[in-house]
Write a protein that holds these residues in place. Structure first.
Motif, short mmCIF file in Angstrom:
data_model
loop_
_atom_site.label_atom_id
_atom_site.label_comp_id
_atom_site.label_asym_id
_atom_site.label_seq_id
_atom_site.Cartn_x
_atom_site.Cartn_y
_atom_site.Cartn_z
N GLY A 1 -3.91 -26.00 -4.23
CA GLY A 1 -2.48 -25.78 -4.32
C GLY A 1 -2.10 -25.58 -5.77
O GLY A 1 -2.38 -26.46 -6.61
N ARG A 2 -1.47 -24.43 -6.09
CA ARG A 2 -1.09 -24.14 -7.48
C ARG A 2 0.41 -23.89 -7.55
O ARG A 2 0.97 -23.17 -6.72
CB ARG A 2 -1.83 -22.92 -8.02
N ALA A 3 1.05 -24.46 -8.58
CA ALA A 3 2.48 -24.24 -8.81
C ALA A 3 2.68 -23.83 -10.27
O ALA A 3 1.97 -24.33 -11.16
CB ALA A 3 3.27 -25.50 -8.52
N PRO A 4 3.63 -22.94 -10.54
CA PRO A 4 3.87 -22.52 -11.92
C PRO A 4 4.63 -23.55 -12.74
O PRO A 4 4.74 -23.41 -13.96
CB PRO A 4 4.69 -21.23 -11.75
N ALA A 5 5.15 -24.59 -12.10
CA ALA A 5 5.92 -25.63 -12.79
C ALA A 5 5.01 -26.79 -13.19
O ALA A 5 3.95 -27.01 -12.62
CB ALA A 5 7.03 -26.13 -11.88
N ILE B 1 -4.69 -30.13 -6.55
CA ILE B 1 -3.32 -29.72 -6.87
C ILE B 1 -3.27 -29.42 -8.36
O ILE B 1 -3.67 -30.25 -9.19
CB ILE B 1 -2.31 -30.84 -6.53
N GLU B 2 -2.78 -28.23 -8.71
CA GLU B 2 -2.67 -27.82 -10.11
C GLU B 2 -1.24 -27.40 -10.41
O GLU B 2 -0.58 -26.78 -9.57
CB GLU B 2 -3.60 -26.64 -10.42
N GLY B 3 -0.79 -27.73 -11.61
CA GLY B 3 0.52 -27.28 -12.09
C GLY B 3 0.38 -26.63 -13.44
O GLY B 3 -0.74 -26.45 -13.96
N ALA B 4 1.51 -26.29 -14.06
CA ALA B 4 1.48 -25.69 -15.39
C ALA B 4 0.88 -26.66 -16.41
O ALA B 4 0.39 -26.24 -17.46
CB ALA B 4 2.89 -25.29 -15.80
N ASN B 5 0.93 -27.95 -16.11
CA ASN B 5 0.37 -28.97 -16.99
C ASN B 5 -1.06 -29.36 -16.60
O ASN B 5 -1.57 -30.41 -17.00
CB ASN B 5 1.26 -30.21 -17.03
N GLY B 6 -1.74 -28.50 -15.84
CA GLY B 6 -3.16 -28.70 -15.56
C GLY B 6 -3.43 -29.30 -14.20
O GLY B 6 -2.59 -29.29 -13.29
N LEU B 7 -4.65 -29.84 -14.04
CA LEU B 7 -5.06 -30.44 -12.78
C LEU B 7 -4.33 -31.77 -12.60
O LEU B 7 -4.40 -32.66 -13.45
CB LEU B 7 -6.58 -30.68 -12.80
N ILE B 8 -3.63 -31.91 -11.48
CA ILE B 8 -2.87 -33.13 -11.21
C ILE B 8 -3.73 -34.14 -10.47
O ILE B 8 -3.77 -35.32 -10.81
CB ILE B 8 -1.61 -32.80 -10.39
N ALA B 9 -4.44 -33.69 -9.45
CA ALA B 9 -5.32 -34.58 -8.68
C ALA B 9 -6.27 -33.73 -7.85
O ALA B 9 -5.97 -32.58 -7.53
CB ALA B 9 -4.51 -35.49 -7.77
N ALA B 10 -7.40 -34.32 -7.50
CA ALA B 10 -8.38 -33.61 -6.67
C ALA B 10 -9.21 -34.63 -5.90
O ALA B 10 -9.44 -35.75 -6.37
CB ALA B 10 -9.29 -32.74 -7.53
N ILE B 11 -9.66 -34.20 -4.73
CA ILE B 11 -10.57 -35.01 -3.91
C ILE B 11 -11.72 -34.12 -3.48
O ILE B 11 -11.51 -33.05 -2.91
CB ILE B 11 -9.86 -35.59 -2.67
N ALA B 12 -12.94 -34.56 -3.78
CA ALA B 12 -14.13 -33.81 -3.38
C ALA B 12 -14.80 -34.54 -2.22
O ALA B 12 -15.23 -35.69 -2.37
CB ALA B 12 -15.10 -33.69 -4.55
N ASP B 13 -14.87 -33.89 -1.08
CA ASP B 13 -15.54 -34.45 0.10
C ASP B 13 -16.90 -33.76 0.23
O ASP B 13 -17.05 -32.78 0.95
CB ASP B 13 -14.69 -34.23 1.34
N ALA B 14 -17.89 -34.28 -0.53
CA ALA B 14 -19.23 -33.71 -0.52
C ALA B 14 -20.22 -34.65 0.15
O ALA B 14 -21.40 -34.71 -0.20
CB ALA B 14 -19.68 -33.40 -1.95
N HIS B 15 -19.74 -35.40 1.14
CA HIS B 15 -20.58 -36.40 1.78
C HIS B 15 -21.75 -35.80 2.55
O HIS B 15 -22.82 -36.40 2.64
CB HIS B 15 -19.72 -37.27 2.71
N SER B 16 -21.57 -34.61 3.11
CA SER B 16 -22.67 -34.01 3.86
C SER B 16 -23.82 -33.63 2.93
O SER B 16 -24.99 -33.82 3.27
CB SER B 16 -22.17 -32.79 4.64
N LEU B 17 -23.50 -33.10 1.76
CA LEU B 17 -24.54 -32.79 0.78
C LEU B 17 -25.28 -34.06 0.38
O LEU B 17 -26.52 -34.07 0.30
CB LEU B 17 -23.91 -32.14 -0.45
#
Length: 295
Positions: free
Chosen positions: A16-20, A97-113
């Motif tokens: 999800g990217r927002a210009p704000a 989630i990304e905004g004009a001020n960079g990466l806000i939060a992220a979750i990586a679900d790589a449990h299968s790997l």
């Protein structure tokens, strides 16, 4: 015949990217995209744009998402014949989630790997790509989404004794998984300043300082980035050099480090010097982060 093996996470990126500029609780208009992603896939996709042919070693589910992802990888020119397909594990996902001020939060679900473990490496030991008596001797890109136990095995394994290992942590939260590879004589680590601090057990004011600390802890080669500030490359016995990123308007950040790493690998494969390869990687990363927000 592939030019490089890419071992690690291949999944769906939901971004999800927002210009704000965003803060906790922000609810704003933007764009949500679903694209093939994962650290090693981002690296592989960039390598194909530079004319290389990567082969993927990863784990995907035998589900609709896995079938769709394999089809997308094949369309991009990636070799998928060695991908481990699991009957009981779902295809992994990443959400950010990304905004004009960079990466806000992220979750990586790589449990299968993680759960697939060393099954993804079968082709390196069964004679298809290599064996203990004739180990694979080419380029390998590896990401930190593998478990620490598997990375420890790779660090000691004769299957990787002749490979040119290029290693990315995947995220600061997984940086310490790379500790077993710190002293590997054929490994090059690609980290940002925060990740370098976690691996070297310290706080650093610059990429050059962090690179020097990683060399002191036994690293053979390291590249350290620090956003829009100077990046550094350190090589055991040759010291540390720095490069300045171009100043650009940042519209996206997810995948920038992967682009930097891929561009550096390609530049070196084409015979570039240390300084030339570092600058080529910085230029490629700057081009990437300044891309259109809807792409």
């Amino acid at each position: 015949m592939s030019d490089i093996l890419c071992i690690g996470s291949v999944l769906w990126d939901i971004i999800g990217r927002a210009p704000a500029s965003l803060r906790l609780g922000s609810d704003v208009p933007g764009r949500i995209t679903r694209l093939p992603g994962g650290v090693v896939l981002n690296i592989a996709m960039t390598l194909t744009r530079f004319g290389l042919r990567p082969a993927l070693l990863t784990a995907l589910g035998r589900d609709a998402e896995g079938d769709e992802l394999i089809a997308a990888c094949l369309r991009m020119g990636l070799e998928c014949g060695h991908v481990y397909r699991s009957d009981d594990l779902p295809t992994d996902r990443y959400m950010a989630i990304e905004g004009a001020n960079g990466l806000i939060a992220a979750i990586a679900d790589a449990h299968s790997l993680e759960m697939a473990g060393d099954k993804i490496l079968r082709a390196l030991g069964d004679g298809t790509l290599g064996s203990e008596t004739a180990p694979y001797a080419g380029l390998i890109a590896l990401d930190g989404n593998l478990t620490e136990a598997l990375i420890s095995d790779i660090a000691r394994s004769p299957l990787f004794s002749r490979a040119d290992l290029r290693v990315a942590p995947a995220s600061p939260g997984k940086a310490e998984r790379l500790m077993p590879l710190l002293g590997h004589p054929r490994a090059t680590l690609y980290v940002n300043l925060e990740e370098a601090g976690l691996i070297a057990k310290g706080r650093f004011d610059s990429a050059a300082e962090a690179a020097s600390a990683l060399l002191a802890r036994g690293a053979a080669r390291v590249l350290v980035t620090d956003g829009g500030r100077d990046a550094a490359m350190g090589t055991a016995g040759q010291g540390v050099i720095t490069g300045q990123p171009p100043q650009v308007l940042v519209t996206r950040v997810t995948g920038a480090g992967d682009t930097f790493m891929a561009a550096h690998i390609v530049a070196e494969a084409r015979g570039a010097s240390r300084a030339q390869a570092l600058q080529a990687a910085l230029l490629a990363a700057a081009d990437y982060v300044s891309g259109d927000i809807g792409s």
